[in-house]
Motif scaffolding. Structure first.
Motif, PDB file in Angstrom:
ATOM      1  N   LEU A 108       2.166   5.401  -6.384  1.00 12.43           N
ATOM      2  CA  LEU A 108       1.454   6.050  -4.905  1.00 12.43           C
ATOM      3  C   LEU A 108       1.606   4.821  -4.287  1.00 12.43           C
ATOM      4  CD1 LEU A 108      -0.026   8.102  -3.378  1.00 12.43           C
ATOM      5  CD2 LEU A 108      -1.983   7.028  -4.405  1.00 12.43           C
ATOM      6  N   MET A 109       1.062   3.795  -4.456  1.00 14.29           N
ATOM      7  CA  MET A 109       1.195   2.649  -3.696  1.00 14.29           C
ATOM      8  C   MET A 109       2.380   2.180  -3.144  1.00 14.29           C
ATOM      9  SD  MET A 109      -2.084   2.548  -3.657  1.00 14.29           S
ATOM     10  CE  MET A 109      -3.136   1.464  -3.111  1.00 14.29           C
ATOM     11  N   GLY A 110       3.283   2.100  -4.137  1.00 17.69           N
ATOM     12  CA  GLY A 110       4.764   1.737  -3.872  1.00 17.69           C
ATOM     13  C   GLY A 110       5.263   2.724  -2.765  1.00 17.69           C
ATOM     14  N   ASP A 111       5.063   4.061  -3.048  1.00 18.20           N
ATOM     15  CA  ASP A 111       5.547   5.191  -2.370  1.00 18.20           C
ATOM     16  C   ASP A 111       4.984   5.105  -0.899  1.00 18.20           C
ATOM     17  OD1 ASP A 111       7.200   6.050  -4.291  1.00 18.20           O
ATOM     18  OD2 ASP A 111       6.204   8.113  -4.400  1.00 18.20           O
ATOM     19  N   ILE A 112       3.608   4.825  -0.938  1.00 24.31           N
ATOM     20  CA  ILE A 112       2.933   4.800   0.342  1.00 24.31           C
ATOM     21  C   ILE A 112       3.375   3.831   1.218  1.00 24.31           C
ATOM     22  CG2 ILE A 112       0.786   4.446   1.709  1.00 24.31           C
ATOM     23  CD1 ILE A 112      -0.652   6.118  -0.485  1.00 24.31           C
ATOM     24  N   SER A 152       2.197  10.516  11.334  1.00 28.81           N
ATOM     25  CA  SER A 152       0.861  11.307  10.977  1.00 28.81           C
ATOM     26  C   SER A 152       1.244  12.297   9.938  1.00 28.81           C
ATOM     27  CB  SER A 152       0.426  11.975  12.413  1.00 28.81           C
ATOM     28  OG  SER A 152       1.510  12.575  12.653  1.00 28.81           O
ATOM     29  N   LEU A 153       2.570  12.882   9.778  1.00 25.65           N
ATOM     30  CA  LEU A 153       2.461  13.632   8.716  1.00 25.65           C
ATOM     31  C   LEU A 153       2.523  12.829   7.426  1.00 25.65           C
ATOM     32  CD1 LEU A 153       3.957  16.535   8.467  1.00 25.65           C
ATOM     33  CD2 LEU A 153       5.867  15.487   7.813  1.00 25.65           C
ATOM     34  N   LEU A 154       3.016  12.041   7.430  1.00 27.13           N
ATOM     35  CA  LEU A 154       2.722  10.859   6.119  1.00 27.13           C
ATOM     36  C   LEU A 154       1.448  10.819   5.891  1.00 27.13           C
ATOM     37  CD1 LEU A 154       5.579   8.322   6.348  1.00 27.13           C
ATOM     38  CD2 LEU A 154       5.533  10.247   4.867  1.00 27.13           C
ATOM     39  N   ILE A 155       0.667  10.470   7.027  1.00 30.75           N
ATOM     40  CA  ILE A 155      -0.683  10.230   6.551  1.00 30.75           C
ATOM     41  C   ILE A 155      -1.571  11.459   6.035  1.00 30.75           C
ATOM     42  CG2 ILE A 155      -3.056   9.816   7.699  1.00 30.75           C
ATOM     43  CD1 ILE A 155      -1.287   7.909   9.670  1.00 30.75           C
ATOM     44  N   LYS A 156      -1.158  12.865   6.605  1.00 29.43           N
ATOM     45  CA  LYS A 156      -1.601  14.098   6.355  1.00 29.43           C
ATOM     46  C   LYS A 156      -1.231  14.256   4.569  1.00 29.43           C
ATOM     47  CE  LYS A 156      -1.727  18.700   8.125  1.00 29.43           C
ATOM     48  NZ  LYS A 156      -1.089  19.980   8.231  1.00 29.43           N
ATOM     49  N   GLU A 157      -0.090  14.014   4.631  1.00 27.10           N
ATOM     50  CA  GLU A 157       0.476  14.020   2.971  1.00 27.10           C
ATOM     51  C   GLU A 157      -0.530  13.148   1.869  1.00 27.10           C
ATOM     52  OE1 GLU A 157       2.982  15.656   1.446  1.00 27.10           O
ATOM     53  OE2 GLU A 157       4.044  16.588   3.033  1.00 27.10           O
ATOM     54  N   ALA A 158      -0.712  11.871   2.738  1.00 27.16           N
ATOM     55  CA  ALA A 158      -1.647  11.183   1.897  1.00 27.16           C
ATOM     56  C   ALA A 158      -2.992  11.575   1.572  1.00 27.16           C
ATOM     57  CB  ALA A 158      -1.569   9.916   2.512  1.00 27.16           C
ATOM     58  N   GLU A 159      -3.428  12.570   2.763  1.00 24.47           N
ATOM     59  CA  GLU A 159      -4.713  13.179   2.342  1.00 24.47           C
ATOM     60  C   GLU A 159      -4.653  14.260   1.547  1.00 24.47           C
ATOM     61  OE1 GLU A 159      -6.497  12.746   7.335  1.00 24.47           O
ATOM     62  OE2 GLU A 159      -5.523  14.523   6.337  1.00 24.47           O
ATOM     63  N   GLY A 160      -3.547  14.633   1.253  1.00 27.25           N
ATOM     64  CA  GLY A 160      -3.005  15.731   0.065  1.00 27.25           C
ATOM     65  C   GLY A 160      -3.757  15.245  -1.182  1.00 27.25           C
ATOM     66  N   LEU A 161      -3.711  14.003  -1.340  1.00 24.81           N
ATOM     67  CA  LEU A 161      -4.148  13.309  -2.605  1.00 24.81           C
ATOM     68  C   LEU A 161      -5.513  13.638  -2.771  1.00 24.81           C
ATOM     69  CD1 LEU A 161      -2.589   9.833  -2.540  1.00 24.81           C
ATOM     70  CD2 LEU A 161      -2.356  11.701  -4.451  1.00 24.81           C
ATOM     71  N   THR A 162      -6.316  13.326  -1.770  1.00 25.61           N
ATOM     72  CA  THR A 162      -7.676  13.658  -1.799  1.00 25.61           C
ATOM     73  C   THR A 162      -8.118  15.276  -2.165  1.00 25.61           C
ATOM     74  OG1 THR A 162      -7.838  12.540   0.400  1.00 25.61           O
ATOM     75  CG2 THR A 162      -9.955  13.011  -0.780  1.00 25.61           C
TER      76      THR A 162
END
Ligand code: ADP
Length: 458
Positions: A237-241, A282-292
């Motif tokens: 995840l860290m690598g991907d982000i 912002s789309l990427l950030i939204k995706e990362a929020e998907g983790l939560t």
């Protein structure tokens, strides 16, 4: 608290048990045997003496004062001799036990020793009218040095030897058993310690045929494996982000520097380019929020009776402009009035994730169809597209976190591989199943089946 190792404790308990059993039981047997044997011997001796008294009395009544009719052989061990005398104390005769065995070289010395230990017992003799006519004195070998006593001693000695051998065997078995239980438990404890220190994966070096211990070993192994997987995921995840965020940030930075240095004039077209990069960010950030959301989906749901038909229709229609922009035809086949006990926000997330994938992986001119229907006790939601499709080998991993097919990676518009994992987690929380049918180049169909029988229902 006084801490002892499991091995010491088990061994101690086994040995205590063994010692109690092996000492108490044989001691009880030996005691009973000695008691009964002594009782039997003294009763027999008393009977013998009584029989002799009767015979002496008969002989005296017949006028025999020499005891010639009383044969020595009838005198049984441990009575060595008896002496018959009249009431005044004058001896009539004495009869001795004649041993048939050859006398030992030191027989005299032995006899002298025995003589000093002999027990004397005097019994009265009567005539036919019950009048006392004399007495007889028996000289008896004490029980301890009698043949019976000797037999008993040999028995006790053999018993002690037997118990000692059994104790040694029991100790060997106890050590073996202790090791059998303690080794896998100690191994598990070591493994758990390793896990707590961050060494999640380890080779299994021991197994147990005790069900509970084997379950413990398996559980700790599973824990290690799960933690190792989580760790791998976290790293990925860290690598991907980092990887996903790097390119829009670099582009935005370069563009803003160009504006600042006056190399680029801030024309509407160029500003739109920067804006597009910010949208991607912002789309990427939204995706990362998907983790939560993913972790929340495993947990509590805000359940209510929901009009699913309306919910799906609304969500799908909100995607209409995006589909139109991309030249994709959107179709709806929604059965009216379907009610479901569910968390509406989470269900909305499911349909949105499926629709954004359909949008992302379907090219211009394609079609996306959303279907909602009730079939017997199931409510079926499906999102079908005529997009790029998914390769067979990718299908089994599709719902894994961060899994992306090579094709989607090659695409600019790819996400981070979280969307479907969120869909699956939410579906599972609703006791629903989720599946996919797809053919490369032809399109995909994602289906979520809510069962009204498994708890959450209509
Ligand atoms: P992403 O954010 O990458 O889309 P998802 O978990 O939603 O992550 O999807 C995982 C992968 O599944 C995607 O990267 C893509 O390769 C594939 N995929 C999902 N939906 C579709 C679809 N409708 N058509 C083709 N491929 C899809």
């Amino acid at each position: 608290m006084n801490m002892r190792s499991l091995r010491t404790k088990l061994l101690f308990q086994y040995m205590t048990l063994v010692i109690i059993c092996m000492l108490v039981i044989p001691a009880g047997i030996a005691y009973q045997m000695t008691y009964q044997f002594r009782k039997f011997s003294s009763e027999r001796l008393a009977e013998d003496k009584q029989q002799l008294v009767s015979m002496i009395e008969e002989n005296l009544a017949a006028g025999d004062r020499t005891g010639k009719n009383l044969h020595g052989e009838m005198l049984r061990w441990p009575v060595t001799r008896f002496c018959v005398e009249d009431s005044a104390g004058h001896e009539f005769f004495t009869i001795k036990h004649e041993s048939s065995r050859k006398p030992a070289p030191d027989q005299k010395k032995r006899d002298r020793k025995v003589e000093s230990l002999l027990l004397k017992q005097t019994l009265p003799l009567h005539d036919a009218n019950g009048k006392e006519i004399g007495r007889v004195t028996f000289y008896v070998v004490p029980f301890n040095i009698s043949k019976e006593g000797m037999f008993l001693r040999v028995f006790q000695r053999n018993m002690i030897a037997g118990v000692a051998i059994m104790l040694i065997c029991a100790a060997i078995i106890a050590i073996f058993m202790t090791n059998k239980i303690a080794r896998p438990v100690l191994e598990t404890a070591k493994r758990a310690k390793n896990i707590s220190e961050g060494n999640y994966r380890a080779e299994r070096s021991t197994n147990s045929n005790i069900l509970e211990i084997q379950t413990l070993l398996d559980s700790v192994d599973k824990l290690g494996e799960d933690l190792a997987e989580q760790e791998d995921l976290r790293k990925r995840l860290m690598g991907d982000i980092a990887h996903e965020l790097r390119s829009p940030v670099t582009v935005i930075k370069a563009q803003l520097e160009a504006f600042a240095d006056g190399i680029w004039q801030p024309t509407a077209e160029r500003l739109n380019l920067t804006l597009a990069e910010i949208d991607r960010l912002s789309l990427l950030i939204k995706e990362a929020e998907g983790l939560t959301t993913l972790s929340k989906a495993d947990g509590g749901l805000a359940i209510s009776i929901t009009n699913l038909s309306q919910l799906i229709e609304k969500s799908t229609l909100s995607f209409e402009p995006m589909f139109q922009n991309k030249g994709i035809k959107e179709e709806l086949d929604i059965e009216n009035g379907i009610q479901l006990v569910c968390d509406p926000a989470k269900i909305r997330q499911i349909i949105e994730n499926l629709l954004s994938n359909a949008l992302r992986y379907t090219d211009e001119g394609g079609r996306v169809k959303v279907t909602l229907k009730k079939e017997q006790k199931n409510v079926i939601l499906s999102v079908k597209d005529t997009g790029i499709g998914i390769a067979k080998e990718d299908l089994p991993n599709l719902f894994e976190r961060f899994y992306r097919t090579d094709k989607s990676r090659a695409r600019e518009s790819g996400g981070m591989g979280i969307g479907l994992a969120v869909v699956k987690a939410i579906a599972q929380a609703h006791k629903a199943s989720v599946s996919v049918q797809s053919e490369e180049g032809k399109g995909s169909c994602f289906t979520v089946i809510f069962s009204t029988e498994k708890g959450l229902g209509c």
